[in-house]
Write an enzyme that holds these catalytic residues in place. Structure first.
Site, PDB file in Angstrom:
ATOM      1  CB  ILE A 128      69.028 -35.082  99.201  1.00  0.00           C
ATOM      2  CG1 ILE A 128      68.415 -35.229 100.591  1.00  0.00           C
ATOM      3  CG2 ILE A 128      68.771 -36.295  98.328  1.00  0.00           C
ATOM      4  CD1 ILE A 128      66.902 -35.147 100.594  1.00  0.00           C
ATOM      5  CB  THR A 131      72.950 -43.209 102.547  1.00  0.00           C
ATOM      6  OG1 THR A 131      71.686 -43.426 101.932  1.00  0.00           O
ATOM      7  CG2 THR A 131      73.561 -44.548 102.898  1.00  0.00           C
ATOM      8  CD  GLU A 132      74.681 -40.607 109.243  1.00  0.00           C
ATOM      9  OE1 GLU A 132      75.067 -41.380 110.147  1.00  0.00           O
ATOM     10  OE2 GLU A 132      74.190 -39.490 109.457  1.00  0.00           O
ATOM     11  N   PRO A 133      77.675 -44.218 106.392  1.00  0.00           N
ATOM     12  CG  PRO A 133      79.949 -43.668 106.504  1.00  0.00           C
ATOM     13  CD  PRO A 133      78.570 -43.084 106.673  1.00  0.00           C
ATOM     14  N   GLY A 136      71.711 -47.417 106.182  1.00  0.00           N
ATOM     15  CA  GLY A 136      71.196 -47.302 104.826  1.00  0.00           C
ATOM     16  C   GLY A 136      69.744 -46.884 104.862  1.00  0.00           C
ATOM     17  CB  ILE A 162      76.053 -38.173  98.476  1.00  0.00           C
ATOM     18  CG1 ILE A 162      76.070 -38.569  99.966  1.00  0.00           C
ATOM     19  CG2 ILE A 162      75.172 -36.956  98.239  1.00  0.00           C
ATOM     20  CD1 ILE A 162      74.755 -39.082 100.505  1.00  0.00           C
ATOM     21  CD  GLN A 248      57.358 -35.473  92.799  1.00  0.00           C
ATOM     22  OE1 GLN A 248      56.186 -35.102  92.806  1.00  0.00           O
ATOM     23  NE2 GLN A 248      58.366 -34.610  92.706  1.00  0.00           N
ATOM     24  CD  GLU A 249      63.879 -40.793  96.886  1.00  0.00           C
ATOM     25  OE1 GLU A 249      64.927 -41.462  96.903  1.00  0.00           O
ATOM     26  OE2 GLU A 249      63.471 -40.148  97.876  1.00  0.00           O
ATOM     27  N   GLY A 347      77.711 -63.810  73.839  1.00  0.00           N
ATOM     28  CA  GLY A 347      78.984 -63.244  74.284  1.00  0.00           C
ATOM     29  C   GLY A 347      79.065 -61.741  74.100  1.00  0.00           C
TER      30      GLY A 347
END
Length: 384
Positions: A128, A131-133, A136, A162, A248-249, A347
Site C-alpha cells: 500500500i 507515504t511520499e518524499p 509522512g 513502501i 486494526q493496523e 559488549g
C-alpha cells in the site's frame, strides 16, 4: 518461555491449535534463513505460497473468496509467532492485516473475486503506497495524482518507504483524483495498480538501519494508465477508508511489538544466567535482577492490555483512540525492553551475531511507522 505459556484471554483452543502450525512454519521455513535474508535485503517470493498453503495468509478472507473466514485473532497469532520465532519481518502482516481488509471492506465484487484468492494463496504479494518524499503522517499533503482520461486514470507521482515494494505484484496507491476540492482529504482515492503496468517503476531497495529483510522501496508512477474500475470503493473516499482501517493496523503493530519485546526479554534472562562477571552470573547482581523484574512486570501488564484490545477489536468495539493508544504504549514498551536488554548484554549486545542487536535495530522504526508516537499522542489528546 513460549507464548502459549502466558495466561491469555483473547484466544480459544482453535486459536492455540493454529498457533502450533504457525510456529512450526516459522521455525522450519523462516528462522533458519533469517540471517541470509537480512544480508539479501529481501524475503524470497517463494516463501509466500508456502505460507498460503498452510492458511497463514489473510485468514479473515471469507470462504467464498478462497479464505478461511476466521477472526482477526488468527492474524494476531501469525503476528506474535512471526515476531517471537521468525526473527525477520516477512511482510505477511501488511498483506493479511491491512491490504486484505481494504479489499474485503471496499472492493467491488469483481475485485474481490479476482484478487482475494491470490492474496490468500500467496500468488499475489501486495503493498500500500501512502507515504511520499515530502509527506509522512500528513496524508492530505500528498501530490500523487490520478487524472481521468476517458475510462482510465492516468497516475503520476512517487512514493517512498513502501513495505513489500520490491516484491509487490499489486499496489494500492493513494492518489488525488480531485486536486481542487477542499478540504484536500476529500479528493483522495485508492487505486489498484498492477506491477506490470507501463510507466510503473520500482526504485532502489532502501538501505535501513533495521528490519533488513523487509524490502522497503521507492515507487514511481509516470503516466500509468489503469481502468477506472481499478478504483477501490468510491472515488474521493480514500481518506475515509484509510482512517477507518487504522485501528486494526495499529493493533497489528502493537501485537508484533509486544511479542518482540517478550522474545528479547526471554533471551536476555537466558543470557544473564549464562554469562559471568566477577565470578558469578550477571543475573545474580541486584541491578540486573531489578531491571529484569521491572521489565517482567511491564510485559505482564502489556499482555493483559493486548488481550483487552484484541477482545474489543473482535467485538468491533476498538475505537481509533484505543488503537492509537495500543500502538503508542506497546511500541514504547518494546523500545524500553530492547534498550535495557541490550545494555544487560554488555559488549555482546553491540554485535550483530547476537539476536538482541538485530532486535534492537528493528524495534526503532515501530515508533515511527503506522503513525509516529507523537501523532498517536495527538490523536488520543484530541478526544480528552
Amino acid at each position: 518461555m513460549s507464548l502459549e505459556a502466558l495466561a491469555r484471554t483473547a484466544y480459544n483452543e482453535d486459536h492455540e491449535a493454529f498457533r502450533q502450525t504457525v510456529r512450526q512454519f516459522m521455525l522450519k521455513e523462516v528462522a533458519p534463513n533469517a540471517a541470509k535474508w537480512d544480508d539479501d535485503g529481501i524475503v524470497p517470493k517463494s516463501l509466500w505460497p508456502k505460507a498460503g498453503e498452510l492458511g497463514l495468509l489473510c485468514p479473515t478472507v471469507p470462504e467464498e473468496y478462497g479464505g478461511l473466514g476466521l477472526d482477526f485473532g488468527y492474524n494476531a497469532i501469525v503476528d506474535e509467532e512471526s515476531a517471537y520465532y521468525g526473527e525477520v519481518a516477512t511482510g505477511f502482516s501488511l498483506q493479511s492485516d491491512i491490504v486484505a481488509n481494504y479489499i474485503i471492506s471496499y472492493g467491488s465484487e469483481e475485485q474481490k473475486k479476482h484478487w482475494l484468492p491470490k492474496l490468500v494463496s500467496g500468488e499475489t504479494i501486495t503493498a500500500i503506497a501512502m507515504t511520499e518524499p515530502g509527506t509522512g503522517s500528513d496524508l492530505q499533503g500528498m501530490r500523487t495524482t490520478a487524472k481521468k482520461d476517458g475510462n482510465h486514470y492516468v497516475i503520476n507521482g512517487s512514493k517512498t518507504y513502501i513495505t513489500n515494494g520490491q516484491n509487490a505484484d499489486l499496489i494500492l496507491v493513494c492518489a488525488k483524483t480531485d486536486t481542487e476540492i477542499q478540504p484536500a482529504w476529500k479528493g483522495v482515492s485508492i487505486i489498484l495498480v498492477e506491477s506490470e503496468r507501463e510507466g510503473f517503476k520500482r526504485g532502489r531497495n532502501l538501505d535501513k538501519i533495521g528490519q533488513d529483510a523487509a524490502d522497503t522501496s521507492e515507487l514511481f508512477f509516470e503516466d500509468v494508465r489503469v481502468p477506472m474500475t481499478n478504483c477501490l470503493g468510491e472515488e474521493g473516499k480514500g481518506f475515509i477508508y484509510l482512517m477507518s482501517e487504522l485501528p486494526q493496523e495499529r493493533l497489528s503493530i502493537a501485537v508484533s511489538a509486544q511479542a518482540a519485546a517478550q522474545k528479547a526479554f526471554d533471551d536476555t534472562v537466558a543470557f544473564t544466567r549464562d554469562r559471568k562477571a566477577f565470578g558469578k552470573p550477571i543475573l545474580d547482581f541486584q541491578n540486573s535482577r531489578f531491571v529484569l523484574a521491572d521489565l517482567k512486570a511491564k510485559l505482564q501488564v502489556g499482555w493483559a492490555h493486548l488481550d483487552w484490545a484484541l477482545t474489543r477489536h473482535l467485538k468491533r468495539e476498538l475505537t481509533p483512540e484505543e488503537g492509537a493508544a495500543a500502538k503508542l504504549w506497546h511500541t514504547e514498551l518494546q523500545w524500553e525492553v530492547m534498550d535495557k536488554c541490550l545494555q544487560l548484554h554488555g559488549g555482546a549486545g553491540y554485535m550483530n551475531e547476537y539476536p538482541i542487536a538485530r532486535a534492537w535495530r528493528s524495534a526503532r522504526v515501530t515508533r515511527i511507522f503506522g503513525g509516529t508516537s507523537e501523532i498517536m499522542k495527538e490523536l488520543i489528546g484530541r478526544k480528552l
